[in-house]
Write a protein that holds these residues in place. Structure first.
Motif, PDB file in Angstrom:
ATOM      1  N   ASP A 122       0.852  -1.176   0.000  1.00 33.33           N
ATOM      2  CA  ASP A 122       0.000   0.000   0.000  1.00 33.33           C
ATOM      3  C   ASP A 122       0.901   1.243   0.000  1.00 33.33           C
ATOM      4  O   ASP A 122       1.904   1.282   0.710  1.00 33.33           O
ATOM      5  CB  ASP A 122      -0.864  -0.061   1.264  1.00 33.33           C
ATOM      6  CG  ASP A 122      -1.696   1.162   1.433  1.00 33.33           C
ATOM      7  OD1 ASP A 122      -2.747   1.231   0.788  1.00 33.33           O
ATOM      8  OD2 ASP A 122      -1.298   2.051   2.211  1.00 33.33           O
ATOM      9  N   ILE A 124       0.518   4.295   1.157  1.00 31.50           N
ATOM     10  CA  ILE A 124       0.600   5.007   2.434  1.00 31.50           C
ATOM     11  C   ILE A 124       1.525   4.242   3.397  1.00 31.50           C
ATOM     12  O   ILE A 124       2.404   4.814   4.041  1.00 31.50           O
ATOM     13  CB  ILE A 124      -0.807   5.128   3.077  1.00 31.50           C
ATOM     14  CG1 ILE A 124      -1.783   5.818   2.130  1.00 31.50           C
ATOM     15  CG2 ILE A 124      -0.736   5.839   4.426  1.00 31.50           C
ATOM     16  CD1 ILE A 124      -1.470   7.228   1.781  1.00 31.50           C
ATOM     17  N   LYS A 125       1.300   2.929   3.428  1.00 27.84           N
ATOM     18  CA  LYS A 125       2.135   2.077   4.272  1.00 27.84           C
ATOM     19  C   LYS A 125       3.596   2.190   3.823  1.00 27.84           C
ATOM     20  O   LYS A 125       4.504   2.328   4.646  1.00 27.84           O
ATOM     21  CB  LYS A 125       1.632   0.630   4.126  1.00 27.84           C
ATOM     22  CG  LYS A 125       2.207  -0.343   5.096  1.00 27.84           C
ATOM     23  CD  LYS A 125       1.450  -1.655   4.988  1.00 27.84           C
ATOM     24  CE  LYS A 125       2.362  -2.774   4.565  1.00 27.84           C
ATOM     25  NZ  LYS A 125       1.678  -4.062   4.468  1.00 27.84           N
ATOM     26  N   GLY A 126       3.796   2.162   2.526  1.00 25.67           N
ATOM     27  CA  GLY A 126       5.150   2.282   1.973  1.00 25.67           C
ATOM     28  C   GLY A 126       5.821   3.578   2.380  1.00 25.67           C
ATOM     29  O   GLY A 126       7.012   3.612   2.699  1.00 25.67           O
ATOM     30  N   MET A 127       5.038   4.659   2.406  1.00 21.83           N
ATOM     31  CA  MET A 127       5.616   5.957   2.794  1.00 21.83           C
ATOM     32  C   MET A 127       5.959   5.962   4.279  1.00 21.83           C
ATOM     33  O   MET A 127       6.974   6.490   4.697  1.00 21.83           O
ATOM     34  CB  MET A 127       4.658   7.096   2.446  1.00 21.83           C
ATOM     35  CG  MET A 127       4.617   7.378   0.954  1.00 21.83           C
ATOM     36  SD  MET A 127       3.995   9.003   0.546  1.00 21.83           S
ATOM     37  CE  MET A 127       2.272   8.763   0.554  1.00 21.83           C
ATOM     38  N   MET A 128       5.073   5.354   5.080  1.00 22.51           N
ATOM     39  CA  MET A 128       5.340   5.326   6.527  1.00 22.51           C
ATOM     40  C   MET A 128       6.528   4.431   6.873  1.00 22.51           C
ATOM     41  O   MET A 128       7.174   4.615   7.887  1.00 22.51           O
ATOM     42  CB  MET A 128       4.101   4.873   7.279  1.00 22.51           C
ATOM     43  CG  MET A 128       3.051   5.954   7.264  1.00 22.51           C
ATOM     44  SD  MET A 128       1.908   5.764   8.586  1.00 22.51           S
ATOM     45  CE  MET A 128       0.937   7.249   8.425  1.00 22.51           C
ATOM     46  N   GLN A 129       6.780   3.458   6.014  1.00 21.60           N
ATOM     47  CA  GLN A 129       7.930   2.575   6.243  1.00 21.60           C
ATOM     48  C   GLN A 129       9.202   3.138   5.614  1.00 21.60           C
ATOM     49  O   GLN A 129      10.272   2.554   5.772  1.00 21.60           O
ATOM     50  CB  GLN A 129       7.654   1.190   5.641  1.00 21.60           C
ATOM     51  CG  GLN A 129       6.585   0.412   6.374  1.00 21.60           C
ATOM     52  CD  GLN A 129       6.248  -0.888   5.677  1.00 21.60           C
ATOM     53  OE1 GLN A 129       6.195  -0.955   4.452  1.00 21.60           O
ATOM     54  NE2 GLN A 129       6.008  -1.928   6.444  1.00 21.60           N
ATOM     55  N   GLY A 130       9.055   4.226   4.889  1.00 20.13           N
ATOM     56  CA  GLY A 130      10.220   4.820   4.234  1.00 20.13           C
ATOM     57  C   GLY A 130      10.605   4.095   2.949  1.00 20.13           C
ATOM     58  O   GLY A 130      11.658   4.377   2.372  1.00 20.13           O
TER      59      GLY A 130
ATOM     60  N   MET B  15       7.663   7.184   9.552  1.00 18.04           N
ATOM     61  CA  MET B  15       6.377   7.656  10.076  1.00 18.04           C
ATOM     62  C   MET B  15       6.599   8.825  11.039  1.00 18.04           C
ATOM     63  O   MET B  15       5.843   9.807  11.020  1.00 18.04           O
ATOM     64  CB  MET B  15       5.630   6.534  10.797  1.00 18.04           C
ATOM     65  CG  MET B  15       4.303   6.995  11.387  1.00 18.04           C
ATOM     66  SD  MET B  15       3.268   5.660  12.007  1.00 18.04           S
ATOM     67  CE  MET B  15       4.141   5.131  13.467  1.00 18.04           C
ATOM     68  N   ASP B  49       0.168  -2.487  10.279  1.00 14.39           N
ATOM     69  CA  ASP B  49       0.466  -3.072   8.969  1.00 14.39           C
ATOM     70  C   ASP B  49       1.830  -2.620   8.445  1.00 14.39           C
ATOM     71  O   ASP B  49       2.490  -3.336   7.699  1.00 14.39           O
ATOM     72  CB  ASP B  49      -0.640  -2.747   7.953  1.00 14.39           C
ATOM     73  CG  ASP B  49      -0.850  -1.252   7.769  1.00 14.39           C
ATOM     74  OD1 ASP B  49      -0.489  -0.476   8.671  1.00 14.39           O
ATOM     75  OD2 ASP B  49      -1.362  -0.854   6.715  1.00 14.39           O
ATOM     76  N   ALA B  50       2.236  -1.424   8.853  1.00  9.58           N
ATOM     77  CA  ALA B  50       3.535  -0.914   8.395  1.00  9.58           C
ATOM     78  C   ALA B  50       4.661  -1.340   9.341  1.00  9.58           C
ATOM     79  O   ALA B  50       5.834  -1.042   9.084  1.00  9.58           O
ATOM     80  CB  ALA B  50       3.484   0.604   8.274  1.00  9.58           C
ATOM     81  N   GLU B  51       4.273  -2.008  10.415  1.00  9.74           N
ATOM     82  CA  GLU B  51       5.237  -2.467  11.423  1.00  9.74           C
ATOM     83  C   GLU B  51       6.157  -1.332  11.862  1.00  9.74           C
ATOM     84  O   GLU B  51       7.388  -1.464  11.866  1.00  9.74           O
ATOM     85  CB  GLU B  51       6.052  -3.643  10.877  1.00  9.74           C
ATOM     86  CG  GLU B  51       5.197  -4.868  10.642  1.00  9.74           C
ATOM     87  CD  GLU B  51       5.927  -5.990   9.931  1.00  9.74           C
ATOM     88  OE1 GLU B  51       7.030  -5.749   9.423  1.00  9.74           O
ATOM     89  OE2 GLU B  51       5.385  -7.092   9.899  1.00  9.74           O
ATOM     90  N   ALA B  81      -1.882   2.030   8.747  1.00  9.74           N
ATOM     91  CA  ALA B  81      -1.342   3.305   8.260  1.00  9.74           C
ATOM     92  C   ALA B  81      -2.425   4.201   7.658  1.00  9.74           C
ATOM     93  O   ALA B  81      -2.468   5.413   7.920  1.00  9.74           O
ATOM     94  CB  ALA B  81      -0.249   3.028   7.228  1.00  9.74           C
TER      95      ALA B  81
END
Lengths: 187, 138
Positions: A122, A124-130, B15, B49-51, B81
């Motif tokens: 995802d 958004i998830k990718g951005m939050m994980q860097g 994040m 989900d983003a751990e 996220a």
């Protein structure tokens, strides 16, 4: 000498390249090629859900895929989306300087974008994980999170072949195509 | 210039950097700054989900952001996220978070389904309201 981006000559040459590729290539197109980008553009332009979600959106978004020479991507690839109040004016591959000047640039390695387009990651998830990096005003992107998600969903719904699935001849063909685009269009 | 700083190592947690940047931009609005200057709470956020996780230590006008869990939080927000960003889209009406429109209802539904867990929601009700107002982009 490559044509100058934004001129009529550049646009005509780009359109001619897309037309030639659409006529000569069969689906599924290879991700990141002009014909695949044209297919993606058509999907966005005809998507009612995107239009509704992006009705307040103003600004250009670039998907920047970092170079990966072993699969034919010798240079970073900039996929520029000119988006305005639910309309998608165009999606094109553009020269690096044009891509970097977009309002929002989302950068990631090829593998990350492949995962996004295969619906395994995802955005958004990718951005939050860097794993994906955003350049641009974050609050504006967050406000338009549904529109951004829809854009990505649409990219994932294009029929496509990933460059790492190509055989050696296919990779060389992709390399040659991108070299031609660089020579003629500066991309 | 608001006092929002990243603790050592937090700059490696995407994040933490993203939310700090968002807060800095938000705190340029005087009405947000007013709540920021009153808020004293330790807030832990976990995007399952983003751990990835982070802690924000609000201390009446200053904020230190840690990459990871730091100390014993007053409020813990555990979700995915995308829902975290939904929280940033909550509308504020008459100075209070508004849960009766599409965005607000979606958040309430996730709370009921436990897709969004907020620990300390009742014990720190006022702090949570302030936090929601500060985080909201609206």
């Amino acid at each position: 000498m490559a044509l100058t981006y934004g001129t009529d000559e550049w646009n005509q040459a780009y359109d001619a390249l897309v037309k030639e590729r659409l006529e000569s290539q069969s689906k599924p197109f290879v991700m990141g090629t002009p014909e695949w980008v044209a297919q993606y553009e058509e999907l966005i332009q005809n998507d009612a859900e995107y239009k509704e979600a992006a009705k307040d959106w103003e600004g250009s978004v670039v998907i920047k895929i970092l170079a990966k020479p072993d699969i034919g991507l010798d240079k970073d690839l900039y996929m520029f989306m000119d988006l305005w109040h639910g309309d998608c004016r165009f999606v094109k591959i553009v020269p690096a300087d044009v891509g970097e000047s977009a309002d929002y640039v989302i950068t990631g390695e090829y593998e990350r974008w492949r995962s996004v387009m295969a619906k395994e990651l995802d955005t958004i998830k990718g951005m939050m994980q860097g794993k994906l990096k955003l350049k641009g005003d974050l609050p504006t992107i967050v406000r338009a999170v549904k529109a951004s998600a829809r854009l990505v969903d649409l990219s994932a719904s294009t029929e496509c072949k990933f460059p790492d699935e190509l055989d050696a001849a296919g990779i060389e063909e992709l390399r040659a195509l991108l070299k031609r685009a660089e020579d003629e269009l500066g991309i | 210039m608001v006092d929002v700083k990243l603790a050592p190592g937090a700059d490696e947690v995407a994040m933490a950097v993203m939310l700090s940047d968002m807060l800095r931009a938000n705190l340029e609005k005087p009405e947000k700054l007013k709540d920021f200057n009153k808020l004293k709470a330790r807030v832990y956020i976990n995007a399952k989900d983003a751990e990835t996780e982070m802690t924000m230590l609000f201390d009446k006008g200053s904020l230190t952001v840690y990459g990871g869990k730091e100390g014993n939080p007053d409020i813990s927000i555990i979700t995915d996220a995308a829902t975290l960003l939904d929280l940033a889209n909550i509308n504020i009406k008459m100075g209070m978070p508004y849960y009766f429109d599409e965005t607000g209802m979606a958040v309430v539904k996730k709370l009921l389904k436990r897709e969004l867990q907020i620990k300390g929601m009742f014990a720190h009700y006022f702090a949570l309201n302030r936090l929601t107002k500060i985080m909201s982009l609206n």
